[in-house]
Design an enzyme around this catalytic site. Structure first.
Site, mmCIF file in Angstrom:
data_model
loop_
_atom_site.group_PDB
_atom_site.id
_atom_site.type_symbol
_atom_site.label_atom_id
_atom_site.label_comp_id
_atom_site.label_asym_id
_atom_site.label_seq_id
_atom_site.Cartn_x
_atom_site.Cartn_y
_atom_site.Cartn_z
ATOM 1 N N LYS A 82 1.363 7.666 3.779
ATOM 2 C CA LYS A 82 0.795 6.319 3.823
ATOM 3 C C LYS A 82 0.057 6.049 5.128
ATOM 4 C CE LYS A 82 4.871 4.762 1.256
ATOM 5 N NZ LYS A 82 6.038 3.846 1.274
ATOM 6 N N PRO A 84 0.821 -1.213 0.000
ATOM 7 C CA PRO A 84 0.000 0.000 0.000
ATOM 8 C C PRO A 84 0.849 1.255 0.000
ATOM 9 C CG PRO A 84 0.000 -1.023 2.166
ATOM 10 C CD PRO A 84 0.663 -1.986 1.238
ATOM 11 N N GLU A 85 0.629 2.086 -0.994
ATOM 12 C CA GLU A 85 1.275 3.384 -1.066
ATOM 13 C C GLU A 85 0.163 4.431 -1.141
ATOM 14 O OE1 GLU A 85 4.421 3.439 -3.978
ATOM 15 O OE2 GLU A 85 5.028 1.396 -3.493
#
Length: 479
Positions: free
Chosen positions: A60, A2-3
């Site tokens: 993030k 996940p970015e």
């Protein structure tokens, strides 16, 4: 992993479906690695009965802003994800939870139910995520240490160029530095550099103004396009390097051009990175090196410019020169074969009685490990010479050469063999001396013990001095 696009998609879903609703039920997992700095019961009590005002994000990191503090924060780690029951959200490889699994998932770390029956869950398969409870998320690490958000707080082009001009680090490392720009991770950095045609190892301060402008634009375009498709990677443009960056080296191509992989050193600067550093290192050991902490780029399109290119060429030339030098010297310094040394020993031994210089050459050419065999051969030669040339004594230098190459451990056996050979010759000349010679050669004698000659027909000097520990006797003769 996940970015910014994946976390922003989750934030938008929470904002759309949960904002303005009251929490009536909450269940936290018994996992102190993920539930950080707060007890499970305390977290549940802090959320139940509270109303969600908004969902916030920086970089993030995501947090839910309640009607009063404290507020829960979510750091997604490597596989953290938000799931809302009945709402389709993007699923990335390391976070996907099957819709056929039990609800909430066995990987759920925090389950929340709204007053209208809507439910959502934060899951983490790999347990690298963090859930915290803080009064002011933006005032404490890790969020307080983040640089401007790449989506919500984009730098102006002039400021962006000035910032790059002050950084003498590889551009890939700089993009991953969350204190410089927050939200860009490994796949995003590779993508924007590919789109801008910039080499990952290019020094940030040496990037031209045109390429700085191209990079600034590509960061915005990649983020916008990713969010347009809900961070669903299967819908990313086909000409993105993203689709091939996890393939094996030699099998990765984009638009028919080969993709290479290099490791670019990053900088661990954020609080999050420091806290998770050791755990990430352990995980890296179990992952393919060409996937994580590796830069994917197209050498045909992304080339080093200016001084970086010259440095790279110089380094390649130096490395090649070192390799060629190693190959040319291979075997040169290696010791000579054993057979060669034995042959030299034979030739030198034959001339030991005639030239003292040969004895010196023998000493230099023969290492200690060969001493035993060579001493036996020297002793045999001396015995033969003794039988045919009684009364002819070798020079002192020849005797010293012979003594130096004969180890003490072989002394007794060689004395015995030498004296036996000499005894046979002496027996032909005077049989009366045979018994005395044998007595002197008995192995029980102490090494180095002098033999007292009793008759004029004693053994030749060559025979007497054939064994080790002969220096005391030679000194006695010289005096």
């Amino acid at each position: 992993m996940p970015e910014l696009p994946e976390v922003e998609t989750a934030r938008r879903a929470l904002q759309e479906h949960c904002a303005g609703k009251r929490i009536v039920k909450c269940a936290a997992a018994e996992d102190t690695k993920v539930i950080d700095g707060v007890a499970r019961d305390r977290l549940e009590e802090a959320l139940v009965g509270r109303t969600i005002d908004a969902a916030r994000r920086k970089g993030k990191n995501l947090w839910i802003e309640l009607d009063s503090p404290p507020h829960p924060t979510f750091q997604f780690g490597m596989a953290g994800a938000i799931y809302i029951k009945g709402v389709e959200l993007s699923k990335y490889k390391r976070s996907a939870v099957s819709s056929t699994e039990e609800w909430p998932s066995k990987y759920s770390k925090l389950f929340v139910q709204m007053d209208d029956g809507l439910e959502f869950s934060f899951t983490d398969k790999r347990r690298f995520a963090k859930i915290r409870l803080v009064d002011n998320p933006e005032a404490v690490p890790p969020i307080s240490e983040l640089g401007p958000d790449a989506l919500f707080e984009p730098m102006k082009l002039d400021d962006f160029m000035k910032s790059l001009g002050r950084k003498n680090v590889p551009i890939k490392s700089l993009l991953l530095d969350q204190s410089f720009i927050s939200g860009i991770g490994n796949w995003m950095a590779d993508e924007v550099l590919y789109q801008a045609r910039i080499h990952p190892m290019q020094t940030a301060s040496k990037i031209s103004k045109d390429k700085c402008a191209a990079l600034h634009l590509c960061i915005k375009e990649v983020i916008d396009k990713s969010l347009e498709v809900g961070a669903d990677s299967s819908q990313f443009p086909e000409n993105w390097i993203f689709h091939s960056r996890e393939k094996k080296p030699g099998k990765a191509f984009v638009d028919g051009k080969k993709i290479d992989f290099i490791t670019v050193g990053g900088r661990v600067s954020s609080f999050v990175s420091r806290q998770l550093y050791l755990r990430v290192i352990l995980l890296l050991l179990s992952m393919s090196s060409h996937i994580f902490q590796t830069s994917a780029y197209v050498p045909e399109l992304q080339k080093l410019d200016g001084a970086d290119a010259a440095t790279s060429r110089s380094k390649r030339s130096e490395d090649k020169g070192n390799d060629d030098d190693k190959k040319s010297r291979k075997g040169t310094d290696a010791p000579k074969p054993a057979k060669g040394r034995v042959k030299v020993a034979k030739g030198s031994s034959g001339k030991a009685a005639n030239a003292s210089d040969d004895g010196d050459e023998e000493e230099e050419a023969k290492p200690a490990k060969r001493g035993r065999k060579l001493s036996a051969k020297v002793a045999n030669v001396s015995t033969k010479n003794a039988g045919g040339t009684q009364g002819n004594e070798a020079t002192d230098e020849d005797q010293e050469a012979e003594e130096d190459v004969k180890p003490a451990k072989r002394g007794r056996k060689q004395i015995e063999k030498t004296v036996k050979g000499s005894s046979k010759e002496a027996d032909r000349e005077d049989g009366d001396e045979e018994a005395d010679d044998k007595i002197e050669a008995k192995p029980g004698k102490r090494r180095g013990q002098k033999t007292q000659p009793t008759e004029a027909k004693s053994l030749p000097n060559e025979v007497q001095d054939a064994g080790p520990a002969r220096r005391p006797q030679r000194k006695a003769r010289q005096t």
